[in-house]
Design a protein around this motif. Structure first.
Motif, PDB file in Angstrom:
ATOM      1  N   LEU A 164       0.836  -1.198   0.000  1.00 39.79           N
ATOM      2  CA  LEU A 164       0.000   0.000   0.000  1.00 39.79           C
ATOM      3  C   LEU A 164       0.872   1.249   0.000  1.00 39.79           C
ATOM      4  N   ALA A 165       1.893   1.256   0.867  1.00 39.70           N
ATOM      5  CA  ALA A 165       2.741   2.440   1.004  1.00 39.70           C
ATOM      6  C   ALA A 165       4.082   2.046   1.613  1.00 39.70           C
ATOM      7  N   TYR A 166       5.051   2.907   1.383  1.00 40.82           N
ATOM      8  CA  TYR A 166       6.357   2.787   2.041  1.00 40.82           C
ATOM      9  C   TYR A 166       6.659   4.101   2.740  1.00 40.82           C
ATOM     10  N   VAL A 167       7.069   4.025   4.001  1.00 43.25           N
ATOM     11  CA  VAL A 167       7.479   5.204   4.754  1.00 43.25           C
ATOM     12  C   VAL A 167       8.899   4.950   5.255  1.00 43.25           C
ATOM     13  N   GLY A 168       9.856   5.726   4.772  1.00 44.10           N
ATOM     14  CA  GLY A 168      11.232   5.521   5.205  1.00 44.10           C
ATOM     15  C   GLY A 168      12.209   6.248   4.306  1.00 44.10           C
TER      16      GLY A 168
END
Length: 350
Positions: A164-168
């Motif tokens: 769904l998403a990548y945070v980093g």
């Protein structure tokens, strides 16, 4: 144009607010003619439901799951994303949101697999995890996708997964940043040691990305022409580190810089201080307390920060906005990399 409310639709349709509410939320019986009239008014005025209000009044508990390495004294880095996850959950508890936190032993693939099975049994409405073990993470992601469970990556991402998403941060470019910093501080013919404190590097996704970025920088346009020596130490045991580094440094006295691809750079700083080695630059990741101690002592020259707290916090918010509010999500939220020196740390601390 002002946003239309349920009260406004009721007035235009000549019915009660309760009748409009039942139609828009598909609750209870309403005459077909009345229902059609209400829906036409709502459509003509581009009515948008207040999803936040709906989430607030919902009595259904929404459960997410997180899967992180256990935040031990030696693996303290993982406490920061865990704090971010917990604080985001606390902020959103009014929406009946709960996050079940699962932990695995960092260097134990079998434990990672065991915990993924527990999460699949739970069948949460969303999952947050770092894909540390590439092959096993891909298998877990495939199973989540089959169940229709959205998942958010933090720390690193696997492009081939339908996340769904990548945070980093960008691991590959983090490696290039480290190479750029070292390139300024070594002579053109000095050798550089690239050190991975891990076993099975090919399957440790984020460390492999950083290593590749570091080496590619010098292939592209780094001024240093010395050897780039890669070494894998499968344990953080001080005796094993001593033995491995004694061997490589005694056989190559031209090594003038060490790049540690993970957060345990302090382990190498301890070795350099113990052996009174002062002519080797040292760079690694994350301003955890152990690393800051040796940064202030001058044994570590640079740290690259990657905002682990924000990774955890934003991951929960992203799942919340997708699952409960049905918002469009930014697929890749790349957080900035901080370059930290002794001086910059003292300045920010002041």
């Amino acid at each position: 144009m002002a946003k239309i409310r349920i009260k406004d639709i009721a007035e235009q349709a000549g019915v009660s607010v309760g009748t409009v509410d039942r139609v828009l939320h598909n609750r209870g019986e309403v005459a077909e003619e009345t229902k059609t009239k209400i829906l036409e008014i709502a459509k003509a005025n581009n009515y948008q439901p207040n999803l936040i209000a709906r989430a607030l009044t919902s009595k259904k508990r929404c459960v997410f799951a997180s899967l992180l390495p256990s935040p031990t004294e030696e693996d303290v880095f993982w406490q920061s994303p865990l704090d971010g996850i917990n604080n985001a959950t606390l902020e959103l508890e009014q929406f009946q949101l709960k996050v079940e936190n699962f932990f695995f032993e960092h260097y134990d693939k079998s434990d990672f697999i065991k915990k993924t099975e527990k999460i699949l049994e739970l069948q949460p409405e969303g999952v947050i995890f770092p894909p540390i073990y590439k092959n096993e993470s891909k298998e877990f992601a495939t199973k989540l996708e089959k169940l229709g469970i959205p998942f958010v990556f933090l720390e690193s991402k696997i492009e081939t997964c339908n996340y769904l998403a990548y945070v980093g941060s960008d691991g590959y470019h983090g490696g290039r940043v480290a190479a750029n910093l070292i390139d300024f501080g070594v002579a053109d013919n000095d050798d550089i040691l690239v050190l991975n404190l891990a076993k099975d590097l090919e399957n440790i996704h984020h460390l492999k990305q950083r290593t590749q970025g570091f080496l590619d920088y010098f292939m592209d346009y780094g001024k240093n022409q010395g050897s780039k020596i890669t070494m894998e130490i499968p344990s953080t045991n001080s005796m094993e580190i001593q033995e491995k580094l004694d061997s490589i440094l005694s056989s190559n006295n031209n090594i003038k810089a060490i790049f540690v691809t993970g957060s345990k750079v302090y382990k190498i700083a301890q070795y350099l201080i113990k052996n009174q080695i002062k002519n080797i630059s040292l760079i690694g990741f994350d301003p955890i307390d152990q690393n800051i101690k040796y940064l202030n002592q001058g044994a570590i020259n640079f740290l690259i920060g990657q905002h682990p707290y924000q990774q955890g916090f934003k991951s929960v918010k992203t799942l919340f906005e997708h699952v409960l509010l049905n918002h469009d999500i930014v697929k890749d939220e790349i957080l900035p990399a901080d370059i930290i020196t002794k001086e910059s740390y003292q300045l920010n601390k002041a």
